[in-house]
Design an enzyme around this catalytic site. Structure first.
Site, short mmCIF file in Angstrom:
data_model
loop_
_atom_site.label_atom_id
_atom_site.label_comp_id
_atom_site.label_asym_id
_atom_site.label_seq_id
_atom_site.Cartn_x
_atom_site.Cartn_y
_atom_site.Cartn_z
N GLU A 118 0.95 -1.23 0.13
CA GLU A 118 0.13 0.09 0.06
C GLU A 118 0.80 1.28 -0.05
OE1 GLU A 118 -2.49 -1.27 3.58
OE2 GLU A 118 -4.14 -1.17 1.91
N GLU A 138 -3.26 -10.25 3.76
CA GLU A 138 -4.54 -10.10 4.57
C GLU A 138 -5.34 -11.19 4.39
OE1 GLU A 138 -2.95 -7.94 2.66
OE2 GLU A 138 -2.68 -5.80 3.60
C1 1HE Z 1 6.51 -8.20 12.36
C2 1HE Z 1 5.76 -8.04 11.02
C3 1HE Z 1 4.60 -7.74 10.94
C4 1HE Z 1 7.76 -9.26 10.66
N1 1HE Z 1 4.18 -6.99 12.05
N2 1HE Z 1 6.03 -7.59 13.17
N3 1HE Z 1 2.01 -8.43 7.26
C5 1HE Z 1 2.15 -9.79 7.09
O1 1HE Z 1 1.27 -10.58 7.33
C6 1HE Z 1 3.62 -10.39 6.54
C7 1HE Z 1 4.23 -10.86 7.82
N4 1HE Z 1 5.73 -10.95 7.86
C8 1HE Z 1 6.31 -12.12 7.03
O2 1HE Z 1 5.60 -12.75 6.21
C9 1HE Z 1 7.77 -12.08 7.29
O3 1HE Z 1 8.08 -11.43 8.43
C10 1HE Z 1 8.66 -11.73 5.94
C11 1HE Z 1 8.37 -12.38 4.90
C12 1HE Z 1 8.30 -10.13 5.84
C13 1HE Z 1 10.09 -11.61 6.51
O4 1HE Z 1 10.35 -12.79 6.86
P1 1HE Z 1 11.85 -13.10 7.75
O5 1HE Z 1 11.89 -14.49 8.07
O6 1HE Z 1 12.87 -12.33 7.34
O7 1HE Z 1 11.53 -12.55 9.21
P2 1HE Z 1 10.69 -12.88 10.51
O8 1HE Z 1 11.49 -13.72 11.40
O9 1HE Z 1 9.25 -13.32 10.11
O10 1HE Z 1 10.16 -11.46 11.38
C14 1HE Z 1 11.27 -10.81 11.82
C15 1HE Z 1 10.96 -10.06 13.14
O11 1HE Z 1 9.98 -9.09 12.44
C16 1HE Z 1 9.91 -10.93 13.83
O12 1HE Z 1 9.83 -10.34 15.14
P3 1HE Z 1 10.84 -10.98 16.44
O13 1HE Z 1 10.78 -10.19 17.69
O14 1HE Z 1 10.25 -12.40 16.59
O15 1HE Z 1 12.20 -11.13 15.67
C17 1HE Z 1 8.41 -10.75 13.34
O16 1HE Z 1 7.31 -11.02 14.31
C18 1HE Z 1 8.38 -9.28 12.96
N5 1HE Z 1 7.60 -8.87 12.00
N6 1HE Z 1 6.37 -8.92 9.93
C19 1HE Z 1 4.85 -7.10 13.20
N7 1HE Z 1 3.71 -7.02 9.92
C20 1HE Z 1 -3.77 -0.70 6.67
S1 1HE Z 1 -4.09 -2.35 6.64
C21 1HE Z 1 -2.44 -3.24 6.20
C22 1HE Z 1 -2.78 -4.67 6.59
C23 1HE Z 1 -1.63 -5.26 6.59
O17 1HE Z 1 -0.53 -4.80 6.08
S2 1HE Z 1 -1.79 -6.99 6.96
C24 1HE Z 1 -0.17 -7.76 6.54
C25 1HE Z 1 0.76 -7.89 7.49
#
Ligand code: 1HE
Length: 264
Positions: A118, A138
């Site tokens: 977005e 989402e």
């Molecule tokens: C996060 C987020 C997040 C990572 N909010 N903390 N977005 C998603 O559903 C995508 C979610 N993220 C992923 O699928 C993956 O993190 C990635 C593919 C982007 C990257 O993977 P990777 O293996 O490099 O990293 P990771 O181990 O998954 O994440 C590293 C850290 O970032 C980890 O935190 P930690 O404290 O355990 O190290 C994750 O929890 C954190 N992290 N993504 C919070 N999104 C206005 S409406 C919009 C609606 C949306 O955007 S919904 C889509 C959300």
């Protein structure tokens, strides 16, 4: 009101000025640049604070991933009405990118997902490196887009492709993403920022009235009723070409002082 004082940004963002190009860096790589409220408001402060010397902007990110979207930690604690207000806040801020004072180039790599897509979609030019992938998780999280994707993403790729991304979890890689319109450029891994800066410098060298017309008028004309659209186009075209700046640029070409389209 823009001032020469740089805005105070949260630690998740960094701003710098490179000539006429303002660069905003998402600086929360440990959370894959997930967007929490302070970051969204910081993006707003950055665009609100752009001074008159700024002619183009770049949004880039630290780390391997441009942006993992909404910070899902903050989502848990919102009730329905707060959710509406939160979505409207994203709309307000991203509109400042899309219809703000200057063209914006986004430098993409890794995840450009959910709210990250977005954010990228609010920019005018997207440069993706080969590691880039796009998704709208989402659909898998049981939620819906709320940061303008339902309006901006169909403009880029059409409703059917967006529906497919949300319903089936389909991901597009950098090349397929460019082929369907998610980015205008694909560059080798690690090269997005450099190319984005080059493009932003080129944009900054354009006449300001042309950049204004492209940012402010083009998207409105494209979505207007054609009758009003053609009139608006005529008004903006006349405004642009009657400036001293445009007259000078056209004379430069006719007298052999300006580049040809074949020169780039
Ligand atoms: C996060 C987020 C997040 C990572 N909010 N903390 N977005 C998603 O559903 C995508 C979610 N993220 C992923 O699928 C993956 O993190 C990635 C593919 C982007 C990257 O993977 P990777 O293996 O490099 O990293 P990771 O181990 O998954 O994440 C590293 C850290 O970032 C980890 O935190 P930690 O404290 O355990 O190290 C994750 O929890 C954190 N992290 N993504 C919070 N999104 C206005 S409406 C919009 C609606 C949306 O955007 S919904 C889509 C959300």
């Amino acid at each position: 009101q823009p001032s020469n004082q740089p805005p105070t940004l949260p630690p998740t963002l960094r701003a710098e000025q490179r000539g006429a190009v303002a660069v905003l860096t998402l600086a929360r790589p440990e959370k894959r640049n997930a967007l929490d409220d302070r970051t969204i408001l910081g993006i707003e402060a950055f665009f609100d604070g752009l001074g008159p010397q700024v002619r183009a902007a770049v949004i880039r990110a630290e780390g391997d991933h441009f942006c993992a979207g909404l910070d899902l930690n903050e989502m848990r604690s919102r009730d329905a009405f707060e959710g509406v207000l939160h979505s409207r806040m994203w709309h307000r801020v991203f509109e400042k990118i899309e219809l703000g004072p200057v063209p914006v180039v986004a430098a993409l790599s890794g995840a450009v997902v959910g709210g990250g897509l977005e954010l990228a979609a609010a920019a005018h030019v997207r440069v993706a490196d080969e590691t880039t992938f796009y998704a709208l998780p989402e659909g898998q999280r049981g939620i819906f887009v709320g940061g303008g994707a339902a309006v901006r993403v169909p403009r880029l790729i059409g409703v059917a492709r967006m529906a497919d991304m949300m319903l089936t979890g389909r991901r597009y890689d950098a090349r397929d993403g460019a082929a369907i319109g998610l980015s205008q450029y694909v560059v080798p891994a690690g090269g997005a920022c450099e190319r984005a800066l080059e493009l932003a410098e080129r944009i900054a060298g354009n006449a300001p009235q042309t950049n204004f017309a492209v940012v402010q008028a083009l998207p409105r004309i494209a979505e207007a009723n054609p009758r009003e659209g053609y009139l608006l186009e005529a008004l903006i075209a006349s405004l642009a070409q009657s400036t001293e700046d445009a007259k000078g640029r056209m004379a430069d070409f006719l007298e052999g002082r300006a580049g040809k389209v074949t020169d780039r």
